[in-house]
Design an enzyme around this catalytic site. Structure first.
Site, PDB file in Angstrom:
ATOM      1  N   CYS A  48       0.849  -1.199   0.000  1.00  0.00           N
ATOM      2  CA  CYS A  48       0.000   0.000   0.000  1.00  0.00           C
ATOM      3  C   CYS A  48       0.878   1.240   0.000  1.00  0.00           C
ATOM      4  O   CYS A  48       2.000   1.218   0.503  1.00  0.00           O
ATOM      5  CB  CYS A  48      -0.885   0.053   1.251  1.00  0.00           C
ATOM      6  SG  CYS A  48      -2.123  -1.227   1.383  1.00  0.00           S
ATOM      7  N   ASP A  49       0.338   2.312  -0.555  1.00  0.00           N
ATOM      8  CA  ASP A  49       0.993   3.602  -0.431  1.00  0.00           C
ATOM      9  C   ASP A  49      -0.060   4.694  -0.452  1.00  0.00           C
ATOM     10  O   ASP A  49      -0.999   4.643  -1.256  1.00  0.00           O
ATOM     11  CB  ASP A  49       1.993   3.847  -1.557  1.00  0.00           C
ATOM     12  CG  ASP A  49       2.820   5.099  -1.289  1.00  0.00           C
ATOM     13  OD1 ASP A  49       3.782   5.003  -0.505  1.00  0.00           O
ATOM     14  OD2 ASP A  49       2.487   6.169  -1.836  1.00  0.00           O
ATOM     15  N   SER A  50       0.085   5.663   0.445  1.00  0.00           N
ATOM     16  CA  SER A  50      -0.892   6.740   0.559  1.00  0.00           C
ATOM     17  C   SER A  50      -0.249   8.096   0.302  1.00  0.00           C
ATOM     18  O   SER A  50       0.881   8.346   0.728  1.00  0.00           O
ATOM     19  CB  SER A  50      -1.517   6.761   1.961  1.00  0.00           C
ATOM     20  OG  SER A  50      -2.187   5.561   2.237  1.00  0.00           O
ATOM     21  N   GLY A  70      -3.008   3.586  -2.937  1.00  0.00           N
ATOM     22  CA  GLY A  70      -2.874   2.492  -3.885  1.00  0.00           C
ATOM     23  C   GLY A  70      -2.715   1.174  -3.147  1.00  0.00           C
ATOM     24  O   GLY A  70      -2.134   1.126  -2.058  1.00  0.00           O
TER      25      GLY A  70
END
EC number: 3.6.1.9
Length: 202
Positions: free
Chosen positions: A77-79, A114
């Site tokens: 995940c990436d924010s 994502g």
């Protein structure tokens, strides 16, 4: 014990807590992705692409590790917080966090996260977008908050699970997205890979 092993490719305590609350018991293996170098190599800067590219890279990096259990699902995940069309990840330092909050206060931004779920060479990708409304906080409140160090460790320089909770007046969309992992989206990605959600419960 879960039927399918689950690996979280992130050091985020908030993501880990959220997944555990949802019934999972992830093995944490942090990726070695050099985020600035990767983004420069790919030539991407728009918030949507940034979060998706980094999530995919993190999952792919960890999925190749020998310590990943056979048949495991690996979640990357990436924010980033989108404000005025610009992607904001973790602040670089305290001064950056102060400037960020002075720009955000009394306004709204979109936290884009994502997700990539990988298993045995197959992947499923998705993104959650959550609108976040920020309080019109004072300079003194910003300075005090940044002095705690909390906003230096999270995308967008805020968190709902800590001291910053009083500075967020509302969210629109998946509330889990604010902590960096969408549980409903994760369930759909697992289904895309043929894994029923209950098979991930610890």
């Amino acid at each position: 014990m879960p039927t399918v092993p689950f690996v979280l490719a992130s050091a985020s305590p908030a993501r880990l807590r959220t997944l555990r609350t949802a019934g999972l018991d992830p093995l944490v293996i942090v990726s070695d992705v050099d985020e600035p170098a990767l983004l420069a190599q790919r030539g991407v800067s728009d918030p949507t692409t940034v979060c998706e590219v980094l999530a995919q890279a993190k999952a792919d990096d960890v999925a190749r590790r020998p310590e990943v259990p056979a048949g495991a699902l690996v979640l990357g995940c990436d924010s980033v917080l989108e404000l005025d069309g610009v992607a904001h990840g973790k602040p670089t330092d305290a001064a950056d966090a102060v400037a960020r909050w002075r720009a955000m206060r009394g306004r709204s931004g979109v936290l884009r996260t994502g997700h990539r779920l990988a298993r045995d060479g197959e992947v499923a990708d998705g993104r959650s977008d959550t609108v976040v409304h920020f309080a019109d906080v004072t300079d003194a409140e910003i300075d005090a908050y940044v002095a705690t160090g909390e906003p230096l460790h999270v995308a967008g320089a805020f968190t709902l699970e800590g001291l910053g909770a009083g500075f967020v007046t509302g969210v629109e969309g998946d509330p889990h997205g604010v902590v960096g992992v969408s549980v409903p989206l994760l369930r759909m990605l697992a289904a895309h890979l043929g894994i029923p959600w209950p098979d991930l419960w610890a």
